[in-house]
Motif scaffolding. Structure first.
Motif, PDB file in Angstrom:
ATOM      1  N   SER A 104       3.008 -49.725 -55.654  1.00 47.76           N
ATOM      2  CA  SER A 104       2.360 -49.737 -54.337  1.00 47.76           C
ATOM      3  C   SER A 104       2.600 -51.078 -53.666  1.00 47.76           C
ATOM      4  CB  SER A 104       0.855 -49.487 -54.457  1.00 47.76           C
ATOM      5  OG  SER A 104       0.589 -48.217 -55.014  1.00 47.76           O
ATOM      6  N   ILE A 105       2.947 -51.037 -52.389  1.00 53.09           N
ATOM      7  CA  ILE A 105       3.104 -52.240 -51.564  1.00 53.09           C
ATOM      8  C   ILE A 105       2.209 -52.067 -50.349  1.00 53.09           C
ATOM      9  CG2 ILE A 105       4.691 -53.732 -50.304  1.00 53.09           C
ATOM     10  CD1 ILE A 105       6.262 -51.324 -52.679  1.00 53.09           C
ATOM     11  N   MET A 106       1.177 -52.888 -50.227  1.00 49.04           N
ATOM     12  CA  MET A 106       0.165 -52.703 -49.196  1.00 49.04           C
ATOM     13  C   MET A 106      -0.019 -53.981 -48.372  1.00 49.04           C
ATOM     14  SD  MET A 106      -0.908 -49.609 -49.953  1.00 49.04           S
ATOM     15  CE  MET A 106      -0.882 -48.448 -51.341  1.00 49.04           C
ATOM     16  N   ALA A 107       0.145 -53.865 -47.047  1.00 51.57           N
ATOM     17  CA  ALA A 107      -0.088 -54.999 -46.155  1.00 51.57           C
ATOM     18  C   ALA A 107      -1.499 -54.997 -45.603  1.00 51.57           C
ATOM     19  CB  ALA A 107       0.913 -54.987 -45.002  1.00 51.57           C
ATOM     20  N   ILE A 108      -2.231 -53.907 -45.777  1.00 50.98           N
ATOM     21  CA  ILE A 108      -3.608 -53.775 -45.311  1.00 50.98           C
ATOM     22  C   ILE A 108      -4.440 -53.207 -46.458  1.00 50.98           C
ATOM     23  CG2 ILE A 108      -2.955 -53.469 -42.889  1.00 50.98           C
ATOM     24  CD1 ILE A 108      -3.340 -50.478 -43.234  1.00 50.98           C
ATOM     25  N   PRO A 109      -5.776 -53.283 -46.391  1.00 53.62           N
ATOM     26  CA  PRO A 109      -6.610 -52.813 -47.509  1.00 53.62           C
ATOM     27  C   PRO A 109      -6.444 -51.333 -47.829  1.00 53.62           C
ATOM     28  CG  PRO A 109      -7.884 -54.223 -46.050  1.00 53.62           C
ATOM     29  CD  PRO A 109      -6.590 -53.968 -45.360  1.00 53.62           C
ATOM     30  N   CYS A 110      -6.080 -50.524 -46.840  1.00 56.77           N
ATOM     31  CA  CYS A 110      -5.847 -49.090 -47.051  1.00 56.77           C
ATOM     32  C   CYS A 110      -7.104 -48.366 -47.523  1.00 56.77           C
ATOM     33  CB  CYS A 110      -4.702 -48.854 -48.034  1.00 56.77           C
ATOM     34  SG  CYS A 110      -3.112 -49.446 -47.444  1.00 56.77           S
ATOM     35  N   LEU A 111      -8.170 -48.504 -46.746  1.00 58.00           N
ATOM     36  CA  LEU A 111      -9.376 -47.738 -47.021  1.00 58.00           C
ATOM     37  C   LEU A 111      -9.148 -46.281 -46.653  1.00 58.00           C
ATOM     38  CD1 LEU A 111     -10.358 -50.769 -46.502  1.00 58.00           C
ATOM     39  CD2 LEU A 111     -12.573 -49.750 -46.039  1.00 58.00           C
ATOM     40  N   CYS A 112      -9.653 -45.376 -47.466  1.00 52.86           N
ATOM     41  CA  CYS A 112      -9.515 -43.948 -47.198  1.00 52.86           C
ATOM     42  C   CYS A 112     -10.590 -43.204 -47.973  1.00 52.86           C
ATOM     43  CB  CYS A 112      -8.123 -43.439 -47.552  1.00 52.86           C
ATOM     44  SG  CYS A 112      -7.659 -43.716 -49.262  1.00 52.86           S
ATOM     45  N   SER A 113     -10.641 -41.880 -47.791  1.00 54.85           N
ATOM     46  CA  SER A 113     -11.698 -41.091 -48.418  1.00 54.85           C
ATOM     47  C   SER A 113     -11.616 -41.115 -49.934  1.00 54.85           C
ATOM     48  CB  SER A 113     -11.640 -39.644 -47.910  1.00 54.85           C
ATOM     49  OG  SER A 113     -10.374 -39.072 -48.206  1.00 54.85           O
TER      50      SER A 113
ATOM     51  N   ALA B 235     -10.394 -43.636 -51.708  1.00 56.70           N
ATOM     52  CA  ALA B 235     -10.551 -45.017 -52.169  1.00 56.70           C
ATOM     53  C   ALA B 235     -11.418 -45.776 -51.164  1.00 56.70           C
ATOM     54  CB  ALA B 235      -9.191 -45.692 -52.341  1.00 56.70           C
ATOM     55  N   PRO B 236     -12.741 -45.629 -51.235  1.00 54.07           N
ATOM     56  CA  PRO B 236     -13.633 -46.249 -50.243  1.00 54.07           C
ATOM     57  C   PRO B 236     -13.491 -47.767 -50.152  1.00 54.07           C
ATOM     58  CG  PRO B 236     -14.815 -44.627 -51.573  1.00 54.07           C
ATOM     59  CD  PRO B 236     -13.475 -44.807 -52.213  1.00 54.07           C
ATOM     60  N   ARG B 237     -13.158 -48.417 -51.270  1.00 55.35           N
ATOM     61  CA  ARG B 237     -12.975 -49.874 -51.245  1.00 55.35           C
ATOM     62  C   ARG B 237     -11.551 -50.260 -50.882  1.00 55.35           C
ATOM     63  NH1 ARG B 237     -13.313 -52.732 -55.563  1.00 55.35           N
ATOM     64  NH2 ARG B 237     -12.739 -51.062 -56.995  1.00 55.35           N
ATOM     65  N   GLY B 238     -10.670 -49.271 -50.828  1.00 59.11           N
ATOM     66  CA  GLY B 238      -9.289 -49.519 -50.449  1.00 59.11           C
ATOM     67  C   GLY B 238      -8.338 -49.400 -51.622  1.00 59.11           C
ATOM     68  N   LEU B 239      -7.107 -48.988 -51.331  1.00 55.48           N
ATOM     69  CA  LEU B 239      -6.070 -48.964 -52.361  1.00 55.48           C
ATOM     70  C   LEU B 239      -5.650 -50.373 -52.752  1.00 55.48           C
ATOM     71  CD1 LEU B 239      -3.853 -46.104 -50.874  1.00 55.48           C
ATOM     72  CD2 LEU B 239      -5.504 -45.925 -52.744  1.00 55.48           C
ATOM     73  N   ALA B 240      -5.825 -51.316 -51.819  1.00 56.17           N
ATOM     74  CA  ALA B 240      -5.538 -52.726 -52.089  1.00 56.17           C
ATOM     75  C   ALA B 240      -6.706 -53.555 -51.566  1.00 56.17           C
ATOM     76  CB  ALA B 240      -4.229 -53.144 -51.426  1.00 56.17           C
ATOM     77  N   PRO B 241      -7.846 -53.538 -52.263  1.00 54.81           N
ATOM     78  CA  PRO B 241      -9.070 -54.163 -51.738  1.00 54.81           C
ATOM     79  C   PRO B 241      -8.993 -55.676 -51.584  1.00 54.81           C
ATOM     80  CG  PRO B 241      -9.376 -53.488 -54.024  1.00 54.81           C
ATOM     81  CD  PRO B 241      -8.069 -52.928 -53.583  1.00 54.81           C
TER      82      PRO B 241
END
Length: 420
Positions: free
Chosen positions: A290-299, A301-307
């Motif tokens: 996984s490469i994440m530039a933003i926290p990526c909050l979603c249903s 992963a409430p805390r984000g895929l990259a918290p």
């Protein structure tokens, strides 16, 4: 034919309001809302409300957050009239069972383009037996172009699913009213953006990407578009987990340099990495990258895929899950929905980076068609990527580079939205 006796109905407005309706469209007495389904409907937030003809009946139709409900409009009768209660019984379908929507039109032989608008057709997936599904349709008839356009756009928005991690990360919740308030109040947020390229050719812009399990799951789900978004997502996750495979690849990355002068230079658009920057490389068998530039909050992963990352801190989160047993990998996935640390596994590694290059070393990591003919997730000689919920198929190395604070969007940072 039924449409011969139809007339233009009232238009629906968002937020549960509707334009002035004729006297016969009076509200149904609240005393009739007695069943458990009706009690749940009363507590459900209303998105749209209006009048459609369903079958041969004019119906009061309500679109909620979880279900579409309708009730035939009948003349008022004395309370307790059992015949009236039977005729006005509410019906509903859950939104998760709707997999497509189209505008219904009547076309003649001479009409080469769209004909007369009749309404909206919903395509529904119903459970016939334990493991069998059947398709069905529901026609919502209304001759008003404006009325149908509002409802059609709302259905399309719902069917788009819940992968808008950018809106969720910006607003805290994927909510239209919250986004509107940010625009009205002028809350502007700078956001980091990534470029995805291969062999020097730009593929697209984006904010997050998954290779391996995340890419395979999306590729399989895309083959079952006739299912509702939640159904095809769950189906794909289970099937890919049952056939879990690691990818043999080489990952090169440039660690994040928090030096102020370096960050200022890159924020101003420095075209290439500094020659003094030290690239690092890891290789092996990976279940997911996984490469994440933003926290990526979603249903999911409430805390984000990259918290641990932020919207505009000039860095990306590189999260690697090395090859491990299926039960251990499932434990890792389940942690995303809990308050526990999803990265506290010996096979999971996290890095804070500025650039990443993912190079699949060969096709032995699950993409050899001779190994398994039934592999549904891969096109020949291509590897699936999940980029912001969109499928991207690439046959060779992918270079992901961060561009700090490239765009300005309406919204706020998560720190501002979390009460202290």
């Amino acid at each position: 034919m039924p449409w011969r006796r139809r007339r233009n109905r009232v238009s629906a407005l968002e937020g549960g309001r509707e334009e002035e309706a004729p006297p016969e469209a009076a509200a149904v007495p609240s005393a009739l809302l007695t069943s458990p389904q009706q009690t749940e409907a009363a507590a459900e937030r209303i998105l749209l409300r209006g009048i459609f003809e369903i079958g041969r009946d004019s119906c009061d139709v309500v679109l909620g957050e979880r279900a579409l409900r309708w009730r035939p409009i009948q003349p008022e009768r004395p309370a307790g009239d059992s015949k009236y209660d039977l005729l006005s019984k509410e019906e509903f379908i859950e939104l998760k069972d709707i997999f497509s929507v189209k505008l219904k039109r009547r076309c003649s032989v001479k009409q080469q383009r769209s004909g007369t608008l009749l309404g909206i057709t919903l395509f529904i997936c119903l459970k016939k037996e334990q493991n069998k599904l059947k398709n069905s349709t529901l026609d919502l008839i209304n001759l008003s172009e404006d009325h149908c356009d509002i409802w059609f756009r709302q259905f399309k928005k719902i069917l788009a699913g819940s992968t808008n991690v950018l809106a969720h990360s910006l607003h805290g919740v994927p909510h239209v009213i919250t986004a509107t308030l940010h625009i009205i109040m002028g809350h502007v947020q700078l956001v980091d953006v990534c470029t995805f390229s291969t062999a020097g050719k730009l593929l697209r812009f984006g904010f997050s990407a998954m290779f391996g399990f995340g890419g395979r799951t999306l590729a399989l789900a895309e083959k079952y578009r006739w299912m509702s978004p939640n159904q095809r997502r769950d189906f794909a996750v289970v099937k890919v987990l049952a056939n879990l495979k690691a990818e043999d690849c080489e990952i090169s990355f440039l660690p994040f340099n928090s030096s102020d002068d370096v960050q200022e230079r890159r924020a101003q658009g420095s075209p290439k990495s500094d020659c003094n920057d030290q690239w690092q490389m890891i290789q092996g068998q990976f279940l997911n990258v996984s490469i994440m530039a933003i926290p990526c909050l979603c249903s999911v992963a409430p805390r984000g895929l990259a918290p641990n990352t932020r919207l505009n801190n000039g860095s990306m989160a590189l999260i690697i899950a090395r090859n491990t047993s299926r039960p251990e990998f499932i434990k890792h996935l389940k942690r995303y929905a809990s308050v526990k640390n999803q990265f506290s596994f010996p096979f999971v590694e996290t890095y804070t980076v500025e650039e990443v290059k993912v190079h699949p070393r060969n096709n032995t990591g699950g993409y050899n068609p001779e190994e398994e003919v039934e592999d549904e997730t891969a096109s020949e000689n291509c590897f699936p990527w999940n980029v912001d919920g969109d499928l991207m198929e690439v046959a060779s190395e992918v270079h992901i580079r961060l561009h700090p604070r490239l765009i300005s969007l309406y919204g706020g940072s998560m720190e501002e939205m979390i009460p202290k």
